[in-house]
Design an enzyme around this catalytic site. Structure first.
Site, PDB file in Angstrom:
ATOM      1  NE  ARG A 251      25.625  37.967 -24.925  1.00  0.00           N
ATOM      2  CZ  ARG A 251      26.682  38.749 -25.137  1.00  0.00           C
ATOM      3  NH1 ARG A 251      26.966  39.733 -24.347  1.00  0.00           N
ATOM      4  NH2 ARG A 251      27.431  38.513 -26.173  1.00  0.00           N
TER       5      ARG A 251
ATOM      6  NE  ARG B  35      36.487  41.404 -30.998  1.00  0.00           N
ATOM      7  CZ  ARG B  35      35.240  41.322 -30.526  1.00  0.00           C
ATOM      8  NH1 ARG B  35      34.667  42.409 -30.045  1.00  0.00           N
ATOM      9  NH2 ARG B  35      34.602  40.186 -30.537  1.00  0.00           N
TER      10      ARG B  35
ATOM     11  NE  ARG C  92      36.000  38.319 -27.537  1.00  0.00           N
ATOM     12  CZ  ARG C  92      34.822  38.936 -27.450  1.00  0.00           C
ATOM     13  NH1 ARG C  92      34.789  40.236 -27.210  1.00  0.00           N
ATOM     14  NH2 ARG C  92      33.697  38.277 -27.602  1.00  0.00           N
TER      15      ARG C  92
ATOM     16  CE  LYS D  43      27.307  43.848 -27.517  1.00  0.00           C
ATOM     17  NZ  LYS D  43      27.601  43.166 -28.809  1.00  0.00           N
TER      18      LYS D  43
ATOM     19  NE  ARG E  56      30.808  35.858 -30.160  1.00  0.00           N
ATOM     20  CZ  ARG E  56      31.840  36.629 -30.498  1.00  0.00           C
ATOM     21  NH1 ARG E  56      32.872  36.118 -31.150  1.00  0.00           N
ATOM     22  NH2 ARG E  56      31.844  37.901 -30.179  1.00  0.00           N
TER      23      ARG E  56
END
Ligand code: AP5
Length: 238
Positions: A108, A148, A181, A33, A192
């Site tokens: 969300r 990431r 992160r 996203k 998640r």
């Protein structure tokens, strides 16, 4: 940055100017996203509004909102709707949103979706959103999340497996050491995903049911996904 107007070719071959308006990018953690929001922002000149980025900026800045959010985010759960809706309402007051914006990571929950629908319906007199959901399989998502890295200065996103920087752990654009992160571990990713399945998947169904919704295959190279997302938005804005 380009002017916030996009060109669309009609069925009879004419080129018309279209205002992008609010665009919802939906999808599980790691589908891309944020990556796609940056592609649209560069192409169409409308801002990315990422609730995750705003919350992380609050944590970094030590605000009350940041203090309330940090532990929740590190567990892979969701920050309460009231706090997030208020934060989004503040952001939507900014003048750069006049011709459109990309909502990345919001709404969300069904509560957030209903709040957004009534907020925008009151503002525009009708619901102006178009929603694009990006789909990626579980194994690829795990690789995207655990690999990431991002630049704390210019916010560029990398992946040590899939989109590595030219020099290990340094940003290609400004040479800043990349960061990871705190919620990008396998354990928090699994939570998640559980949160996504129970609370956010119903939001996808909500916008599918309203129409003006398309799904895009996110397991292609970034530029191919970007082309598919932008083509979907243009069709939905027809
Ligand atoms: P948030 O920051 O929104 O995280 P998320 O939704 O889990 O999404 P991500 O940012 O992890 O992934 P992405 O889809 O943006 O993927 P990206 O482009 O980075 O939220 C974090 C937390 O904040 C939440 O858990 C919650 O606690 C809280 N929060 C946020 N919003 C909230 C809300 N509305 N309500 C309540 N709480 C909220 O890409 C991922 C990786 O894949 C990168 O390494 C990238 O390089 C790579 N990649 C991307 N596209 C491709 C491709 N096509 N091919 C190969 N690699 C690719």
């Amino acid at each position: 940055m380009a002017v916030a107007m996009i060109e669309k070719r009609t069925k009879d071959g004419k080129v018309v100017q279209v205002i992008p308006g609010p665009i919802l990018l939906l999808g599980a953690p790691g589908v891309g996203k944020g990556t796609q929001a940056k592609e649209i922002m560069a192409a169409w000149g409308i801002p990315q509004i990422s609730t995750g980025d705003i919350l992380r900026a609050n944590i970094a800045g030590g605000t009350e909102l940041g203090k309330k959010s940090k532990a929740i985010m590190d567990r892979g759960e969701l920050v309460p709707d009231g706090l997030v809706n208020e934060m989004v309402a503040d952001r939507l007051q900014q003048p750069d949103t006049a011709n459109g914006y990309i909502l990345d990571g919001f709404p969300r929950t069904l509560g957030q979706a209903k709040w957004l629908d009534s907020y925008l319906s009151a503002q525009y007199g009708a619901l102006p959103v178009v929603a694009v959901s990006i789909k990626v399989g579980y194994t690829q998502l795990l690789r995207r999340i655990t690999g990431r890295r991002s630049c704390p200065v210019c916010k560029s996103i990398y992946n040590i497996y899939l989109q590595p920087p030219k020099v290990d752990e340094l940003c290609d654009l400004d040479g800043t050491p990349l960061t990871r992160r705190s919620d990008d571990t396998e354990e928090v990713f699994e939570e998640r995903m559980r949160t996504y399945d129970s609370q956010t998947a119903p939001v996808v169904e909500h916008y599918r049911g309203l129409g003006r919704f398309e799904e895009v295959d996110g397991e292609q190279p970034v530029d191919a996904v970007a082309a598919a997302v932008m083509a979907a938005v243009l069709r939905l804005r027809g």
